[in-house]
Motif scaffolding. Structure first.
Motif, PDB file in Angstrom:
ATOM      1  N   VAL A  16       0.818  -1.166  -0.122  1.00  0.00           N
ATOM      2  CA  VAL A  16       0.047   0.148   0.096  1.00  0.00           C
ATOM      3  C   VAL A  16       0.853   1.202   0.002  1.00  0.00           C
ATOM      4  O   VAL A  16       0.416   2.290   0.186  1.00  0.00           O
ATOM      5  N   GLY A  17       2.259   1.161  -0.075  1.00  0.00           N
ATOM      6  CA  GLY A  17       2.943   2.271  -0.748  1.00  0.00           C
ATOM      7  C   GLY A  17       3.811   2.989   0.681  1.00  0.00           C
ATOM      8  O   GLY A  17       4.260   3.792   0.721  1.00  0.00           O
ATOM      9  N   VAL A  18       3.462   2.111   1.740  1.00  0.00           N
ATOM     10  CA  VAL A  18       4.448   2.757   3.127  1.00  0.00           C
ATOM     11  C   VAL A  18       5.780   2.150   3.018  1.00  0.00           C
ATOM     12  O   VAL A  18       5.897   0.837   2.937  1.00  0.00           O
ATOM     13  N   GLN A  19       6.870   3.207   3.032  1.00  0.00           N
ATOM     14  CA  GLN A  19       8.091   2.588   2.962  1.00  0.00           C
ATOM     15  C   GLN A  19       9.016   2.679   4.441  1.00  0.00           C
ATOM     16  O   GLN A  19       9.855   1.896   4.353  1.00  0.00           O
ATOM     17  N   SER A  20       8.744   3.489   5.036  1.00  0.00           N
ATOM     18  CA  SER A  20       9.521   3.867   6.332  1.00  0.00           C
ATOM     19  C   SER A  20       8.898   3.015   7.298  1.00  0.00           C
ATOM     20  O   SER A  20       7.735   3.032   7.801  1.00  0.00           O
ATOM     21  N   GLY A  21       9.949   2.689   8.520  1.00  0.00           N
ATOM     22  CA  GLY A  21       9.328   2.104   9.659  1.00  0.00           C
ATOM     23  C   GLY A  21       9.099   0.624   9.778  1.00  0.00           C
ATOM     24  O   GLY A  21       8.477   0.173  10.642  1.00  0.00           O
ATOM     25  N   ILE A  22       8.800  -0.155   8.781  1.00  0.00           N
ATOM     26  CA  ILE A  22       8.365  -1.367   8.786  1.00  0.00           C
ATOM     27  C   ILE A  22       9.419  -2.433   9.030  1.00  0.00           C
ATOM     28  O   ILE A  22       9.097  -3.359   9.637  1.00  0.00           O
ATOM     29  N   GLU A  23      10.728  -2.259   8.694  1.00  0.00           N
ATOM     30  CA  GLU A  23      11.855  -3.036   8.872  1.00  0.00           C
ATOM     31  C   GLU A  23      11.925  -3.124  10.411  1.00  0.00           C
ATOM     32  O   GLU A  23      12.059  -2.182  10.955  1.00  0.00           O
ATOM     33  N   GLY A  24      11.795  -4.433  11.000  1.00  0.00           N
ATOM     34  CA  GLY A  24      12.140  -4.767  12.351  1.00  0.00           C
ATOM     35  C   GLY A  24      11.002  -4.135  13.374  1.00  0.00           C
ATOM     36  O   GLY A  24      11.216  -4.416  14.446  1.00  0.00           O
ATOM     37  N   ALA A  25       9.751  -3.866  12.584  1.00  0.00           N
ATOM     38  CA  ALA A  25       8.627  -3.617  13.546  1.00  0.00           C
ATOM     39  C   ALA A  25       7.981  -4.786  14.087  1.00  0.00           C
ATOM     40  O   ALA A  25       7.968  -5.694  13.410  1.00  0.00           O
ATOM     41  N   SER A  26       7.378  -4.617  15.156  1.00  0.00           N
ATOM     42  CA  SER A  26       6.787  -5.856  15.852  1.00  0.00           C
ATOM     43  C   SER A  26       5.323  -5.893  14.978  1.00  0.00           C
ATOM     44  O   SER A  26       4.804  -5.135  14.339  1.00  0.00           O
ATOM     45  N   PRO A  27       4.877  -7.200  14.906  1.00  0.00           N
ATOM     46  CA  PRO A  27       3.499  -7.416  14.344  1.00  0.00           C
ATOM     47  C   PRO A  27       2.400  -6.135  15.092  1.00  0.00           C
ATOM     48  O   PRO A  27       1.695  -5.586  14.210  1.00  0.00           O
ATOM     49  N   HIS A  28       2.524  -6.083  16.371  1.00  0.00           N
ATOM     50  CA  HIS A  28       1.651  -5.000  16.800  1.00  0.00           C
ATOM     51  C   HIS A  28       1.911  -3.588  16.537  1.00  0.00           C
ATOM     52  O   HIS A  28       0.771  -2.876  15.879  1.00  0.00           O
ATOM     53  N   LEU A  30       3.223  -3.032  13.303  1.00  0.00           N
ATOM     54  CA  LEU A  30       2.520  -2.915  11.975  1.00  0.00           C
ATOM     55  C   LEU A  30       1.165  -2.867  11.876  1.00  0.00           C
ATOM     56  O   LEU A  30       0.713  -2.038  10.949  1.00  0.00           O
ATOM     57  N   ILE A  31       0.407  -3.476  12.632  1.00  0.00           N
ATOM     58  CA  ILE A  31      -0.941  -3.262  12.741  1.00  0.00           C
ATOM     59  C   ILE A  31      -1.547  -1.928  12.870  1.00  0.00           C
ATOM     60  O   ILE A  31      -2.319  -1.328  12.398  1.00  0.00           O
ATOM     61  N   LYS A  32      -0.915  -1.225  14.090  1.00  0.00           N
ATOM     62  CA  LYS A  32      -0.926  -0.079  14.349  1.00  0.00           C
ATOM     63  C   LYS A  32      -0.835   0.953  13.229  1.00  0.00           C
ATOM     64  O   LYS A  32      -1.527   1.985  12.958  1.00  0.00           O
ATOM     65  N   MET A  33       0.447   0.630  12.525  1.00  0.00           N
ATOM     66  CA  MET A  33       0.669   1.434  11.244  1.00  0.00           C
ATOM     67  C   MET A  33      -0.591   1.466  10.282  1.00  0.00           C
ATOM     68  O   MET A  33      -0.866   2.114   9.571  1.00  0.00           O
ATOM     69  N   LEU A  34      -0.927   0.235   9.945  1.00  0.00           N
ATOM     70  CA  LEU A  34      -1.996  -0.113   9.037  1.00  0.00           C
ATOM     71  C   LEU A  34      -3.374   0.714   9.471  1.00  0.00           C
ATOM     72  O   LEU A  34      -3.905   1.278   8.556  1.00  0.00           O
ATOM     73  N   ALA A 122      -9.183   0.827  16.255  1.00  0.00           N
ATOM     74  CA  ALA A 122      -7.819   1.290  15.911  1.00  0.00           C
ATOM     75  C   ALA A 122      -7.344   1.794  17.610  1.00  0.00           C
ATOM     76  O   ALA A 122      -6.254   1.594  17.985  1.00  0.00           O
ATOM     77  N   ASP A 123      -8.489   2.452  18.268  1.00  0.00           N
ATOM     78  CA  ASP A 123      -8.329   2.993  19.551  1.00  0.00           C
ATOM     79  C   ASP A 123      -7.986   1.682  20.493  1.00  0.00           C
ATOM     80  O   ASP A 123      -7.063   1.758  21.444  1.00  0.00           O
ATOM     81  N   GLY A 124      -8.767   0.740  20.580  1.00  0.00           N
ATOM     82  CA  GLY A 124      -8.406  -0.525  21.083  1.00  0.00           C
ATOM     83  C   GLY A 124      -7.012  -1.079  21.034  1.00  0.00           C
ATOM     84  O   GLY A 124      -6.635  -1.461  21.931  1.00  0.00           O
ATOM     85  N   TRP A 125      -6.794  -1.287  19.769  1.00  0.00           N
ATOM     86  CA  TRP A 125      -5.336  -1.738  19.390  1.00  0.00           C
ATOM     87  C   TRP A 125      -4.251  -0.826  20.077  1.00  0.00           C
ATOM     88  O   TRP A 125      -3.397  -1.407  20.592  1.00  0.00           O
ATOM     89  N   ASN A 126      -4.545   0.457  20.091  1.00  0.00           N
ATOM     90  CA  ASN A 126      -3.443   1.309  20.421  1.00  0.00           C
ATOM     91  C   ASN A 126      -3.326   1.102  21.934  1.00  0.00           C
ATOM     92  O   ASN A 126      -2.249   1.228  22.570  1.00  0.00           O
ATOM     93  N   GLN A 127      -4.580   0.804  22.596  1.00  0.00           N
ATOM     94  CA  GLN A 127      -4.686   0.916  24.209  1.00  0.00           C
ATOM     95  C   GLN A 127      -4.038  -0.699  24.600  1.00  0.00           C
ATOM     96  O   GLN A 127      -3.363  -0.743  25.594  1.00  0.00           O
ATOM     97  N   ILE A 128      -3.798  -1.514  23.793  1.00  0.00           N
ATOM     98  CA  ILE A 128      -3.237  -2.860  24.036  1.00  0.00           C
ATOM     99  C   ILE A 128      -1.799  -2.613  24.253  1.00  0.00           C
ATOM    100  O   ILE A 128      -1.048  -3.078  25.297  1.00  0.00           O
ATOM    101  N   ALA A 129      -1.101  -1.745  23.639  1.00  0.00           N
ATOM    102  CA  ALA A 129       0.372  -1.455  23.722  1.00  0.00           C
ATOM    103  C   ALA A 129       0.518  -0.424  24.779  1.00  0.00           C
ATOM    104  O   ALA A 129       1.538  -0.708  25.367  1.00  0.00           O
ATOM    105  N   ALA A 130      -0.344   0.444  25.211  1.00  0.00           N
ATOM    106  CA  ALA A 130      -0.254   1.193  26.285  1.00  0.00           C
ATOM    107  C   ALA A 130      -0.406   0.435  27.660  1.00  0.00           C
ATOM    108  O   ALA A 130      -0.170   0.881  28.672  1.00  0.00           O
ATOM    109  N   ALA A 131      -1.140  -0.840  27.739  1.00  0.00           N
ATOM    110  CA  ALA A 131      -1.587  -1.640  28.805  1.00  0.00           C
ATOM    111  C   ALA A 131      -0.204  -2.069  29.566  1.00  0.00           C
ATOM    112  O   ALA A 131       0.857  -2.373  28.883  1.00  0.00           O
TER     113      ALA A 131
END
Length: 136
Positions: A16-28, A30-34, A122-131
């Protein structure tokens, strides 16, 4: 053949055209970026519709559909995710259908509906990381 979620999400995000920040990113991450890319595309589609910019509307809605279908839905693991994965898959399918209608009819309310449906997920997904650890 099963492809790990991380691999599918990375591949979809590249497509989908995103180039920066995906290498080495965790699955969590990556989904946040999506989710971030999806919301950005939906807002850009609304802006294009307000300006009457039909080509840009189509491009942004097309990108949002790809993020939903290839990225978010493609990243679901029905075998491990069970009912939650099935429900998210159904939500993403519904959103794709509404965006297809929005694109064909120039219906900004359908784009806004998708934004209203996706934002809490999306907000719920972001809260998972903040938990705190052990509570996610």
């Amino acid at each position: 053949m099963y492809t790990p979620v991380h691999s599918r999400a990375t591949s979809a995000y590249r497509q989908v055209g995103v180039q920066s920040g995906i290498e080495g990113a965790s699955p969590h991450v990556l989904i946040k970026m999506l989710f971030e890319g999806l919301v950005q595309s939906l807002n850009a589609a609304r802006g294009a519709m307000a300006r009457g910019d039909i080509p840009e509307k189509g491009r942004q809605i097309g990108m949002a559909v790809r993020i939903l279908d290839e990225g978010l839905k493609g990243g679901l693991d029905p075998a491990r995710g069970g009912e939650l994965a099935a429900n998210l898959g159904a939500l993403y399918d519904y959103c794709v259908a509404r965006l297809t209608q929005a694109n064909m009819r120039g219906d900004v309310t359908a784009v806004e509906e998708v934004l209203k449906l996706i934002t809490p997920v999306a907000d719920g997904w972001n809260q998972i990381a903040a938990a705190p650890a052990g509570r996610a």
